[in-house]
Scaffold this motif. Structure first.
Motif, mmCIF file in Angstrom:
data_model
loop_
_atom_site.group_PDB
_atom_site.id
_atom_site.type_symbol
_atom_site.label_atom_id
_atom_site.label_comp_id
_atom_site.label_asym_id
_atom_site.label_seq_id
_atom_site.Cartn_x
_atom_site.Cartn_y
_atom_site.Cartn_z
ATOM 1 N N GLU A 185 0.843 4.047 -2.672
ATOM 2 C CA GLU A 185 -0.132 5.493 -2.303
ATOM 3 C C GLU A 185 0.984 6.376 -2.253
ATOM 4 O O GLU A 185 0.601 7.736 -2.602
ATOM 5 C CB GLU A 185 -0.891 5.303 -1.192
ATOM 6 C CG GLU A 185 -2.103 4.458 -1.536
ATOM 7 C CD GLU A 185 -3.006 4.843 -2.726
ATOM 8 O OE1 GLU A 185 -3.090 6.260 -2.636
ATOM 9 O OE2 GLU A 185 -3.061 4.333 -3.657
ATOM 10 N N TRP A 229 0.745 -1.032 0.122
ATOM 11 C CA TRP A 229 -0.027 -0.007 -0.022
ATOM 12 C C TRP A 229 0.981 1.193 0.014
ATOM 13 O O TRP A 229 0.691 2.179 -0.719
ATOM 14 C CB TRP A 229 -0.881 0.149 1.256
ATOM 15 C CG TRP A 229 -1.132 1.317 1.766
ATOM 16 C CD1 TRP A 229 -2.020 2.326 1.014
ATOM 17 C CD2 TRP A 229 -0.596 1.954 2.909
ATOM 18 N NE1 TRP A 229 -1.989 3.374 1.943
ATOM 19 C CE2 TRP A 229 -1.232 3.288 2.844
ATOM 20 C CE3 TRP A 229 0.518 1.595 3.652
ATOM 21 C CZ2 TRP A 229 -0.776 4.417 3.686
ATOM 22 C CZ3 TRP A 229 0.687 2.780 4.667
ATOM 23 C CH2 TRP A 229 0.019 3.974 4.657
ATOM 24 N N ASP A 284 -5.592 5.433 2.323
ATOM 25 C CA ASP A 284 -6.131 4.616 1.242
ATOM 26 C C ASP A 284 -6.535 5.582 0.046
ATOM 27 O O ASP A 284 -6.627 6.838 0.348
ATOM 28 C CB ASP A 284 -6.854 3.733 1.709
ATOM 29 C CG ASP A 284 -8.111 4.317 2.193
ATOM 30 O OD1 ASP A 284 -8.395 5.630 2.093
ATOM 31 O OD2 ASP A 284 -8.914 3.550 3.050
ATOM 32 N N ARG A 285 -6.516 4.978 -1.135
ATOM 33 C CA ARG A 285 -6.783 5.600 -2.255
ATOM 34 C C ARG A 285 -7.992 6.361 -2.032
ATOM 35 O O ARG A 285 -8.121 7.692 -2.482
ATOM 36 C CB ARG A 285 -6.798 4.595 -3.355
ATOM 37 C CG ARG A 285 -7.356 5.404 -4.835
ATOM 38 C CD ARG A 285 -6.054 6.287 -5.286
ATOM 39 N NE ARG A 285 -4.821 5.607 -5.460
ATOM 40 C CZ ARG A 285 -4.267 5.246 -6.538
ATOM 41 N NH1 ARG A 285 -4.848 5.350 -7.541
ATOM 42 N NH2 ARG A 285 -3.021 4.714 -6.436
#
Lengths: 364, 364
Positions: free
Chosen positions: A280, A276, A348-349
């Motif tokens: 990101e 992640w 997070d996205r």
């Protein structure tokens, strides 16, 4: 004492949901191993913890010595640390305070985590500030030049608020000198797991240099700031013992013990987190660079990004974002930074995109 | 640092089940309100606690001001304390250490909780010891006589290891004098809920005397030593602020916050606990008096009983009990006590009877 955007004053205590980009916590949340074993924690709270925290030390040793296995880089178990190399803290804050208070003078790199300065002031420790260069990188020459005037230096790896890491090759001569001259180097590695490259850590150097003292925590990477657990590591047993003498008994709670036992061996969580952050970090850095209000995005190895603003100051951006449900970190209370600087956590996205949407629409 | 029978060394780390009569914890276990709300705790650990702990202070204020309602003695809500009267600790140990370290000299009544002495020694605080009389009651004359030589006094209510409480009438002139002379009286009320008479507490005197500083915890009565939470209360705001300056940020963990929120209003738990302790204290005291190895059972208002042994010393009794799965508290490391003294926690009837069975069968 000043710390990031106060999500309690503006949000929780008013019953308002806010997205907190001011606090740098792994968005994957509490690792499953902790929740699955909560019953063990409940059993444990009805008795005092082990005064010597023997199980906890063994768990930490396993974590550090198995770093390559856990972080997916081989199957070698190493002999980097022993159980007696650890000192345990009610959060890294306790360890920072304990170490800093043990010196008469300390070098602080600026800007950096405000607690270094607060703690030194609190205990009357003389402070020598050495600035990062204009790219927010460590100025090794300036560090070396000022070393003579302090007993110790505290330095982030990665540093907060910018996320820069220490260049080992350039820093090694400084360590060598401290080792010879009996000075201490406190390396704050609270965010080091986010770099994704475990060789960035100085745990590999601990055995060879008694001058090194590393601070770690489960706060950031394992998403547990509320559990309060941090620790220090050094091969200088005398120094560790000296610090321990000032501690209160039973300073680590049973749920923190539980977390260390189950969370630090969760390869799945570690693996997902590294994947992640790598994606990101690049994504958010790239997107922030495109924004009209951003003059500069500083290079980062952490889970946060320091930006220099243009045509807007941090107060206005803070208020503007807050009205739209987002808390950001104003950086004007960092030594050496002014109202042109803000820091964003990497989430997070979905949430990163929410932040970007808000920042894109601002009318300057 | 020495504390009671080490249930880790002898039991847990060897995988052996032991009944721990050395640690004075309410046998009713973790209150249900805590377990029922664990999910809230898990949510909370992914963010930093409120730096000011506003909710926590409000919960503590409610607890103290509603003491008569909660402890089943009326429906009056009182105005004994305000939110700003509290200082929060990672266990009472932190509060004890903070207060003691703030004085140049302190009077310690002996025997008493070893941490008082440890802490004073650690910080170079001059210690004046005043003994209990031979019935283990406070010697108010001796306290008054020695007051001139100290800045503060720390005193248990009830005291550990014997369980004696302060006679308010006899102690009031001492408080008056301290108030006039600017001295501090630290009253450790970690066990006060067990007396079953809330008027035994000095919370009723806090408003009138700035010299008073009360230490409380959720450790004993609410059976949560592993959660690490204690607190101090005083109407002297300046003193509270001075102590706070030395504390680290976020020193209370999220599960301790949760406990305070749900456990301190659990009237059912409080009610059951008071009923249990009143019955079992009398029962165990009475039964212990009948034993051949017991010379004297000291009067207690706590959940533990100090005994003087005859024809056996504490080491032998400790070993003998341990072989039969029971850990007791040897008291020879309390100042003023020797190998003739042991302390037993009061547990539920089943376990109290197990203890009595073991003690009855000993061959002297």
């Amino acid at each position: 004492m000043q710390h990031g955007g106060d999500v309690y004053t503006e949000g929780i205590l008013k019953g308002k949901e806010l997205i907190d980009f001011s606090s740098n916590i792994n968005p994957l949340g509490v690792p499953k191993g902790f929740i699955d074993n909560l019953n063990e924690g409940i059993l444990n709270i009805t008795r005092y913890p082990d005064l010597q925290y023997r199980q906890l030390r063994a768990d930490l040793k396993e974590y550090i010595n198995n770093v390559e296995i856990l972080f997916g880089d081989g199957d070698r178990s190493l002999e980097l640390v022993h159980e007696e190399d650890f000192i345990l803290g009610n959060g890294a804050a306790e360890i920072i305070d304990l170490t800093i208070s043990s010196f008469k003078s300390i070098m602080i790199i600026t800007p950096s985590f405000g607690e270094y300065y607060e703690s030194a002031e609190k205990w009357g420790v003389d402070i020598v500030c050495v600035s990062l260069n204009e790219d927010m990188e460590y100025d090794y020459e300036a560090i070396a030049k000022n070393l003579h005037s302090v007993e110790a230096i505290i330095i982030g790896n990665p540093n907060n608020p910018n996320g820069g890491i220490i260049d080992k090759e350039k820093f090694l001569p400084i360590i060598e000198r401290c080792e010879k001259e009996g000075k201490k180097i406190i390396i704050d590695e609270a965010f080091v797991e986010f770099t994704g490259k475990h060789k960035d850590s100085f745990i590999y150097q601990l055995k060879d240099y008694k001058s090194l003292f590393i601070i770690r925590a489960i706060t950031k990477f394992y998403a547990m700031p509320g559990i309060r657990f941090g620790y220090g590591i050094s091969s200088d047993g005398e120094f560790i013992d000296k610090l321990k003498e000032k501690q209160n008994p039973w300073n680590i709670n049973a749920f923190a013990e539980l977390a260390v036992k189950y969370v630090l061996k969760d390869r799945n969580y570690i693996n997902k987190s590294i994947k992640w952050i790598k994606v990101e970090r690049e994504y958010l850095k790239g997107e922030l660079k495109k924004l009209d209000i951003i003059e500069k995005v500083f290079d980062t190895h952490g889970n946060y990004i320091l930006c220099k603003l243009k045509n807007i100051d941090c107060d206005r951006l803070y208020e503007y974002s807050l009205e739209r449900g987002i808390v950001i970190r104003k950086c004007n209370n960092y030594i050496g930074l002014n109202k042109s600087y803000v820091r964003f956590a990497i989430k997070d996205r979905l949430n990163n995109d929410k932040l970007l949407q808000v920042l894109k629409k601002i009318n300057i």
